[in-house]
Design a protein around this motif. Structure first.
Motif, PDB file in Angstrom:
ATOM      1  N   UNK A   4       0.929  -1.202   0.136  1.00  0.00           N
ATOM      2  CA  UNK A   4       0.157  -0.123   0.136  1.00  0.00           C
ATOM      3  C   UNK A   4       0.847   1.251   0.169  1.00  0.00           C
ATOM      4  N   UNK A   5       1.932   1.151   0.683  1.00  0.00           N
ATOM      5  CA  UNK A   5       3.101   2.436   0.464  1.00  0.00           C
ATOM      6  C   UNK A   5       3.415   2.561  -0.870  1.00  0.00           C
ATOM      7  N   UNK A   6       3.726   1.499  -1.423  1.00  0.00           N
ATOM      8  CA  UNK A   6       4.262   1.416  -2.640  1.00  0.00           C
ATOM      9  C   UNK A   6       3.166   2.223  -3.665  1.00  0.00           C
ATOM     10  N   UNK A   7       2.008   1.546  -3.466  1.00  0.00           N
ATOM     11  CA  UNK A   7       1.099   2.271  -4.363  1.00  0.00           C
ATOM     12  C   UNK A   7       0.550   3.782  -4.113  1.00  0.00           C
ATOM     13  N   UNK A   8       0.799   3.912  -2.985  1.00  0.00           N
ATOM     14  CA  UNK A   8       0.837   5.381  -2.410  1.00  0.00           C
ATOM     15  C   UNK A   8       1.645   6.413  -3.092  1.00  0.00           C
ATOM     16  N   UNK A   9       3.033   5.905  -3.045  1.00  0.00           N
ATOM     17  CA  UNK A   9       4.157   6.533  -3.789  1.00  0.00           C
ATOM     18  C   UNK A   9       3.814   6.906  -5.224  1.00  0.00           C
ATOM     19  N   UNK A  10       3.251   5.712  -5.939  1.00  0.00           N
ATOM     20  CA  UNK A  10       3.251   5.580  -7.388  1.00  0.00           C
ATOM     21  C   UNK A  10       2.186   6.812  -7.788  1.00  0.00           C
TER      22      UNK A  10
END
Lengths: 160, 160
Positions: A4-10
């Motif tokens: 979810x952190x990765x998705x947020x950054x993208x």
């Protein structure tokens, strides 16, 4: 958690790039309007000062007579150039040519010349597009050694 | 496969929203510059026509004498208002007041009034901010029944 952190950054990055590009697209438009706003203001101020000059008793012909400029070239066939031509139409001052970058060799006729034509014999050149004065001055300087004068200088110098 | 499509849609949406917001932020700025560009152009054209009017033999005093407007109010204390005042300074026409929305009750002095003050006795009101003429005309119409005239109309009517 990691996903979810990765998705947020993208998503944030995509938003940021979109925000930047959306703004950038309009910056050219802003610069264009800003430029035209300033140019119109500059012309408006010239005409304002010209009217003040007249209503306080100024006479544009006197400037030329005072400096012994009997034959002149008007640079610029826009609003200010046309007014200057009109101002001198009943005077002793001879306008030998109107010079403008928009006049091509095909449009040239007696008294109307482009910027690539040989500068005719005259006592001075009056530059009427005040917003572009520096640029025009530097170009003319390469082609002639007669005085190159801004219309603004005349209006200001002759202030009565 | 499903996951990567989902990620693509989310990223595209984020980009789209960012692109839209980034652009929207600058639209107000564009509108402001565009508005000022048009206002400056409108004033420049007025002064251009005013100069043409003078150099073709026009006399602004004659308009007022012709219509028997001996006592006038000038609306607008900007560039055009000041030029009109100067144009009439040596004439028979009496400028009883200059009216401007920027003049507050504290700034008021003899001959300078705000828009909330009672309109003094005069033969007509000349509106000088040409770009706002309609708006000013409608406001003045609520307060007076003397003629309300745009400076542009005078310049055009007296064209010689």
């Amino acid at each position: 958690m990691k996903k979810s952190r990765y998705r947020f950054i993208i998503c944030s990055l995509s938003f940021g790039i979109g925000f930047f590009l959306g703004g950038k697209m309009l910056v050219n438009m802003i610069n264009d309007y800003k430029f035209r706003m300033k140019r119109n203001f500059s012309n408006m101020l010239l005409f304002n000062d010209w009217l003040h000059f007249i209503y306080s008793g100024g006479d544009i012909e006197k400037y030329f007579m005072c400096y012994n400029y009997n034959k002149i070239i008007i640079y610029g066939n826009g609003y200010a150039g046309k007014i200057l031509l009109e101002a001198l139409s009943e005077s002793e001052i001879e306008v030998v040519a109107i010079m403008d970058k928009k006049i091509t060799s095909l449009d040239e006729k007696e008294g109307m010349i482009g910027i690539n034509t040989k500068i005719p014999d005259a006592d001075c050149i009056i530059v009427t597009p005040v917003f572009y004065y520096e640029e025009i001055y530097n170009e003319l300087l390469k082609k002639t050694d007669i005085p190159i004068i801004s219309i603004r200088n005349i209006i200001e110098k002759m202030e009565v």
